[in-house]
Design an enzyme around this catalytic site. Structure first.
Site, PDB file in Angstrom:
ATOM      1  N   LYS A 190      38.646  42.004  37.794  1.00 22.97           N
ATOM      2  CA  LYS A 190      39.541  43.093  37.684  1.00 22.97           C
ATOM      3  C   LYS A 190      40.819  42.158  37.685  1.00 22.97           C
ATOM      4  O   LYS A 190      41.210  41.494  38.375  1.00 22.97           O
ATOM      5  CB  LYS A 190      39.710  43.695  38.963  1.00 22.97           C
ATOM      6  CG  LYS A 190      40.197  45.116  38.948  1.00 22.97           C
ATOM      7  CD  LYS A 190      41.558  45.337  38.517  1.00 22.97           C
ATOM      8  CE  LYS A 190      42.618  44.630  39.504  1.00 22.97           C
ATOM      9  NZ  LYS A 190      43.863  44.617  38.975  1.00 22.97           N
ATOM     10  N   GLU A 200      43.175  33.068  47.533  1.00 17.74           N
ATOM     11  CA  GLU A 200      44.136  31.999  46.963  1.00 17.74           C
ATOM     12  C   GLU A 200      45.183  32.892  46.979  1.00 17.74           C
ATOM     13  O   GLU A 200      45.662  33.815  45.974  1.00 17.74           O
ATOM     14  CB  GLU A 200      43.606  31.447  45.599  1.00 17.74           C
ATOM     15  CG  GLU A 200      42.474  30.805  45.321  1.00 17.74           C
ATOM     16  CD  GLU A 200      42.689  29.251  45.995  1.00 17.74           C
ATOM     17  OE1 GLU A 200      43.674  28.903  46.202  1.00 17.74           O
ATOM     18  OE2 GLU A 200      41.563  28.606  46.149  1.00 17.74           O
ATOM     19  N   GLU A 259      58.845  33.361  47.898  1.00 11.16           N
ATOM     20  CA  GLU A 259      58.233  32.724  46.609  1.00 11.16           C
ATOM     21  C   GLU A 259      59.501  33.176  45.704  1.00 11.16           C
ATOM     22  O   GLU A 259      59.393  34.614  45.422  1.00 11.16           O
ATOM     23  CB  GLU A 259      57.135  33.221  46.152  1.00 11.16           C
ATOM     24  CG  GLU A 259      55.859  32.698  46.599  1.00 11.16           C
ATOM     25  CD  GLU A 259      54.457  32.982  45.967  1.00 11.16           C
ATOM     26  OE1 GLU A 259      54.187  34.179  46.058  1.00 11.16           O
ATOM     27  OE2 GLU A 259      53.939  32.079  45.216  1.00 11.16           O
ATOM     28  N   CYS A 300      51.928  29.482  41.609  1.00 15.13           N
ATOM     29  CA  CYS A 300      51.823  29.606  43.109  1.00 15.13           C
ATOM     30  C   CYS A 300      52.164  28.170  43.759  1.00 15.13           C
ATOM     31  O   CYS A 300      52.631  27.744  44.554  1.00 15.13           O
ATOM     32  CB  CYS A 300      50.368  29.956  43.496  1.00 15.13           C
ATOM     33  SG  CYS A 300      49.342  28.986  42.903  1.00 15.13           S
TER      34      CYS A 300
HETATM   35  P1  NAD Z   1      49.679  40.537  43.220  1.00 14.32           P
HETATM   36  O1  NAD Z   1      48.962  40.225  44.504  1.00 14.32           O
HETATM   37  O2  NAD Z   1      50.598  41.707  43.073  1.00 14.32           O
HETATM   38  O3  NAD Z   1      48.288  41.156  42.355  1.00 14.32           O
HETATM   39  C1  NAD Z   1      47.165  40.149  42.399  1.00 14.32           C
HETATM   40  C2  NAD Z   1      45.972  41.093  41.715  1.00 14.32           C
HETATM   41  O4  NAD Z   1      45.639  42.158  42.795  1.00 14.32           O
HETATM   42  C3  NAD Z   1      46.319  41.842  40.495  1.00 14.32           C
HETATM   43  O5  NAD Z   1      44.985  41.915  39.662  1.00 14.32           O
HETATM   44  C4  NAD Z   1      46.695  43.085  41.054  1.00 14.32           C
HETATM   45  O6  NAD Z   1      46.296  44.193  40.105  1.00 14.32           O
HETATM   46  C5  NAD Z   1      45.732  43.646  42.283  1.00 14.32           C
HETATM   47  N1  NAD Z   1      46.143  44.291  43.218  1.00 14.32           N
HETATM   48  C6  NAD Z   1      47.499  44.627  43.570  1.00 14.32           C
HETATM   49  N2  NAD Z   1      47.431  45.397  44.878  1.00 14.32           N
HETATM   50  C7  NAD Z   1      46.265  45.868  45.042  1.00 14.32           C
HETATM   51  C8  NAD Z   1      45.575  46.267  45.986  1.00 14.32           C
HETATM   52  N3  NAD Z   1      46.101  47.285  47.259  1.00 14.32           N
HETATM   53  N4  NAD Z   1      44.157  46.369  46.186  1.00 14.32           N
HETATM   54  C9  NAD Z   1      43.378  45.669  45.147  1.00 14.32           C
HETATM   55  N5  NAD Z   1      43.982  44.853  44.339  1.00 14.32           N
HETATM   56  C10 NAD Z   1      45.346  44.979  44.226  1.00 14.32           C
HETATM   57  O7  NAD Z   1      49.908  39.166  42.601  1.00 14.32           O
HETATM   58  P2  NAD Z   1      50.599  38.956  41.094  1.00 14.32           P
HETATM   59  O8  NAD Z   1      51.952  39.398  41.096  1.00 14.32           O
HETATM   60  O9  NAD Z   1      49.691  39.462  40.182  1.00 14.32           O
HETATM   61  O10 NAD Z   1      50.423  37.471  41.244  1.00 14.32           O
HETATM   62  C11 NAD Z   1      51.523  36.523  41.654  1.00 14.32           C
HETATM   63  C12 NAD Z   1      51.127  36.149  43.011  1.00 14.32           C
HETATM   64  O11 NAD Z   1      49.786  35.437  43.076  1.00 14.32           O
HETATM   65  C13 NAD Z   1      51.824  35.109  43.783  1.00 14.32           C
HETATM   66  O12 NAD Z   1      52.073  35.340  45.011  1.00 14.32           O
HETATM   67  C14 NAD Z   1      51.379  33.643  43.500  1.00 14.32           C
HETATM   68  O13 NAD Z   1      51.448  32.825  44.413  1.00 14.32           O
HETATM   69  C15 NAD Z   1      49.867  34.218  43.821  1.00 14.32           C
HETATM   70  N6  NAD Z   1      48.829  33.467  43.230  1.00 14.32           N
HETATM   71  C16 NAD Z   1      48.161  32.246  43.784  1.00 14.32           C
HETATM   72  C17 NAD Z   1      47.445  31.268  43.238  1.00 14.32           C
HETATM   73  C18 NAD Z   1      46.627  30.253  44.231  1.00 14.32           C
HETATM   74  O14 NAD Z   1      45.691  29.823  43.724  1.00 14.32           O
HETATM   75  N7  NAD Z   1      46.839  30.393  45.504  1.00 14.32           N
HETATM   76  C19 NAD Z   1      47.465  31.147  41.925  1.00 14.32           C
HETATM   77  C20 NAD Z   1      48.123  31.974  41.091  1.00 14.32           C
HETATM   78  C21 NAD Z   1      48.862  33.212  41.906  1.00 14.32           C
END
Ligand code: NAD
Length: 484
Positions: free
Chosen positions: A181, A257, A388, A291
Site C-alpha cells: 500500500k 520504521e 521532524e 527520516c
Molecule cells: P505517514 O505516516 O503519514 O504515512 C505513511 C504511510 O501510511 C502512507 O502509505 C500512508 O498512506 C499510510 N497511512 C497514513 N495513515 C494511515 C492509517 N491511519 N492507517 C494505515 N495507513 C496509514 O508518513 P509519510 O508522511 O508518508 O512519511 C514521512 C514519515 O515517514 C516521516 O515521519 C519519516 O521519518 C518516516 N520515514 C521513516 C523511515 C525509516 O526507515 N525509519 C523511512 C522513510 C520515512
C-alpha cells in the site's frame, strides 16, 4: 533529460493477481507534480473490497511461491535489479515528477532501491538454520526458517522506490507474498515497481500493489484478515502507533520504521571541511525529506560561529527549482502541508529568538518550495528541535563539553540515527556507545546501505531492514526437538 514519453505507458490501476484492475467502486484520485501543483496522472483508489481481493490473490500464490527453490527466487530478484538499472533514467524522472526531489537525488534513490533486489537475490540462497545438541544430551535441536506468510507493506512518499524494494526484496527472498500500500502522494513509482517485478518473472499474486487514499480502513481490513501474518510499515511514529494497536488484535508480526530526529554533533577537534560536507549530505539529501535527515546541529561553542557561516554559505549556493530540470539541486517539498509545517517551525524558532543566517522563507513561485535555511541561537526547548522538520532547514545549537552534547542528542523520544564528527576516534566511539539511536554516522553524513541493518530504537521503530537482519524479519524460526 526531460523526456517524459514513458508516462503514456504507466500503470495507473490497482495491480492485483498479476492484472491491472480498476477499483471496485470505480474511484480514482489525482497525483500532483509538486513543482507546479498540476495533475500528473489519476490513479485507481483501492477500496476495502479491493484490499480483500488482494489478500485473496496473495493467498492463492502463497504456497507455490514459498515452495519455489531459493535459487529461482534469487534469479528473479537479480533480474529485477537489472531491469531497474536499465530503466533508471525513466524511474528517476517518475520519482522526481510525483515526489518533487531533484534528479540527482532521484537517481541516487533508484540505484539504492535496485540494490535491495541485488542484495536479497544474494541473501535468498543463504537462509541458514541451526543444528545443536541439547545441553542435556538427550536430543538434538534443529532450527529451520520458514516464510512468515502474507505480508502487508505500507510505505511513505519520501523514498517511493527504495521503501518499497527494501520490503519487497527480503519478503520475496524469504518466500512470502505481499500487498504493498504505497503513499497516496506517490503511487506511480510503486506501480512501476510492480511492472518491473512482473517482467522479472514474479508470478501473479506474489506482489500486489494497492494505491488507496482511504488508507486507514483499507489497511485495517487487511490487518483483521486472519490470512495476513505480517505488517511492515515505514512512516511517521504517529501512524505507526495506530497500526501497532491495529496489529495487536490478531497478534500480527510487525516491523516498524518510524520517524527520526537526528542529532548532528560537531566537536572542536573535527575536520571542519569534512563536517560541512557531511552536514550538507545529512541535511540536504531529498531536500531534508528523509527520516535520516540531520534535524538538530549541536556544535562545540569554539567553532560554532565558523560552522554556521560556512554551512550558510554552502546552503546559499544551492539551485532551487523543479526537480525534473537538470541543474536543480533542491526540488520542491512534497505538498503544501509540508511547506506550511516547515514554515511554521521556522517562524516559531525565530519568535523565540533564533536568527536566520540564510533562507527562512518560501520563494515567490508556484509549487511547494522552501528556501534552504540556516538558523543560529535556537532556543533549546524550541519545537523545531523536537519535531521532524522534513525540510531544508538546519537549526544550530552550541554545547560546551562531551557530556552536554550527549545529553542534548539523547533528549528526544526518537532514536533512528545520529551523526558525530570528531578527529579523536576514541572520543567518537565513546560518544557513539552512549547515543540512543539504532545507527550512527561517525565522520560520515550518510548511513543508508542495503547491506547494513537499518532501523531505530525508542519511538523510531522495531526491527531492521537491509543486511542479513532484514530477511529475518520475514522468516519464522521453527524449532524441532529431534531424537535419533
Ligand atoms: P505517514 O505516516 O503519514 O504515512 C505513511 C504511510 O501510511 C502512507 O502509505 C500512508 O498512506 C499510510 N497511512 C497514513 N495513515 C494511515 C492509517 N491511519 N492507517 C494505515 N495507513 C496509514 O508518513 P509519510 O508522511 O508518508 O512519511 C514521512 C514519515 O515517514 C516521516 O515521519 C519519516 O521519518 C518516516 N520515514 C521513516 C523511515 C525509516 O526507515 N525509519 C523511512 C522513510 C520515512
Amino acid at each position: 533529460m526531460g523526456d517524459k514519453a514513458f508516462l503514456g505507458d504507466l500503470l495507473t490501476d490497482l495491480y492485483i493477481g498479476g492484472r491491472a484492475v480498476p477499483a471496485q467502486d470505480g474511484g480514482r484520485f489525482d497525483v500532483l507534480d509538486p513543482a507546479t501543483g498540476e495533475v500528473v496522472a489519476s490513479v485507481s483508489d483501492g477500496t476495502v473490497q479491493d484490499a480483500i481481493a488482494a489478500v485473496d490473490a496473495a493467498e492463492k500464490a502463497s504456497a507455490s511461491w514459498a515452495a519455489t527453490a531459493p535459487r529461482e527466487r534469487a534469479e528473479i530478484l537479480r533480474t529485477a535489479f537489472e531491469l531497474m538499472t536499465e530503466q533508471s533514467e525513466d524511474l528517476a524522472m517518475l520519482i522526481s515528477l510525483e515526489n518533487g526531489k531533484a534528479l540527482p537525488d532521484a537517481r541516487g534513490e533508484v540505484a539504492y532501491a535496485a540494490e535491495f533486489f541485488r542484495w536479497y537475490s544474494e541473501e535468498a540462497v543463504r537462509s541458514v538454520g541451526a543444528l545443536a545438541t541439547a545441553p542435556s544430551g538427550a536430543n538434538r535441536i534443529v532450527v529451520l526458517h520458514q516464510p512468515v506468510g502474507i505480508c502487508v507493506l505500507v510505505t511513505p512518499w519520501n523514498f517511493p522506490a527504495a521503501m518499497a524494494t527494501r520490503k519487497i526484496g527480503p519478503a520475496l527472498a524469504a518466500g512470502c507474498t505481499v500487498i504493498l500500500k504505497p503513499a497516496s502522494d506517490t503511487p506511480l513509482t510503486a506501480l512501476a515497481m510492480a511492472r518491473i517485478l512482473e517482467a522479472a518473472g514474479v508470478p501473479p499474486g506474489v506482489v500486489n500493489v494497492l494505491p488507496a487514499r482511504r488508507s486507514g480502513p483499507v489497511v485495517s481490513a487487511m490487518l483483521h484478515d486472519p490470512r495476513v501474518r505480517k505488517l511492515s510499515f515505514t512512516g511517521s511514529t504517529e501512524v505507526g502507533r495506530v497500526l501497532l494497536r491495529e496489529a495487536a488484535d490478531q497478534v500480527i508480526n510487525t516491523s516498524m520504521e518510524l520517524g527520526g530526529n537526528a542529532p548532528f554533533l560537531v566537536f572542536a577537534d573535527a575536520d571542519l571541511d569534512a563536517a560541512i560536507e557531511g552536514a550538507m549530505i545529512a541535511k540536504m539529501r531529498n531536500a531534508g525529506e528523509a527520516c535520516t535527515a540531520a534535524n538538530r546541529f549541536y556544535v562545540e561553542s569554539s567553532i560554532a560561529g565558523e560552522f554556521g557561516r560556512r554551512l550558510a554559505q554552502r546552503m546559499s549556493t544551492l539551485t532551487v527549482g523543479p526537480g525534473t530540470e537538470e541543474g536543480t539541486q533542491v526540488g520542491p517539498l512534497v505538498n503544501q502541508d509540508a511547506v506550511d509545517k516547515v514554515d511554521g517551525l521556522v517562524r516559531g524558532a525565530v519568535e523565540e529568538g533564533a536568527q536566520t543566517v540564510v533562507g527562512g522563507s518560501r520563494p515567490d513561485r508556484p509549487g511547494f518550495y522552501y528556501d534552504p535555511t540556516v538558523l543560529v541561537n535556537v532556543h533549546p526547548g524550541s519545537p523545531i528541535l523536537r519535531e521532524e522538520i522534513f525540510g531544508p532547514v538546519a537549526p544550530i545549537v552550541t554545547f560546551d563539553d562531551e557530556a552536554e552534547a550527549i545529553r542534548l542528542a539523547n533528549d528526544t523520544e526518537f532514536g533512528l540515527v545520529a551523526y558525530v564528527y570528531t578527529g579523536d576516534l576514541a572520543r567518537g566511539l565513546r560518544v557513539t556507545e552512549k547515543l540512543e539511536s539504532g545507527m550512527v554516522g561517525l565522520n560520515r553524513g550518510l548511513v543508508s546501505d542495503p547491506a547494513a541493518p537499518f532501523g531505530g530504537v525508542k519511538q523510531s521503530g522495531i526491527g531492521r531492514e537491509g543486511g542479513h537482519e532484514g530477511m529475518l524479519d520475514y522468516l519464522e524460526a521453527k524449532y524441532i526437538a529431534v531424537q535419533w
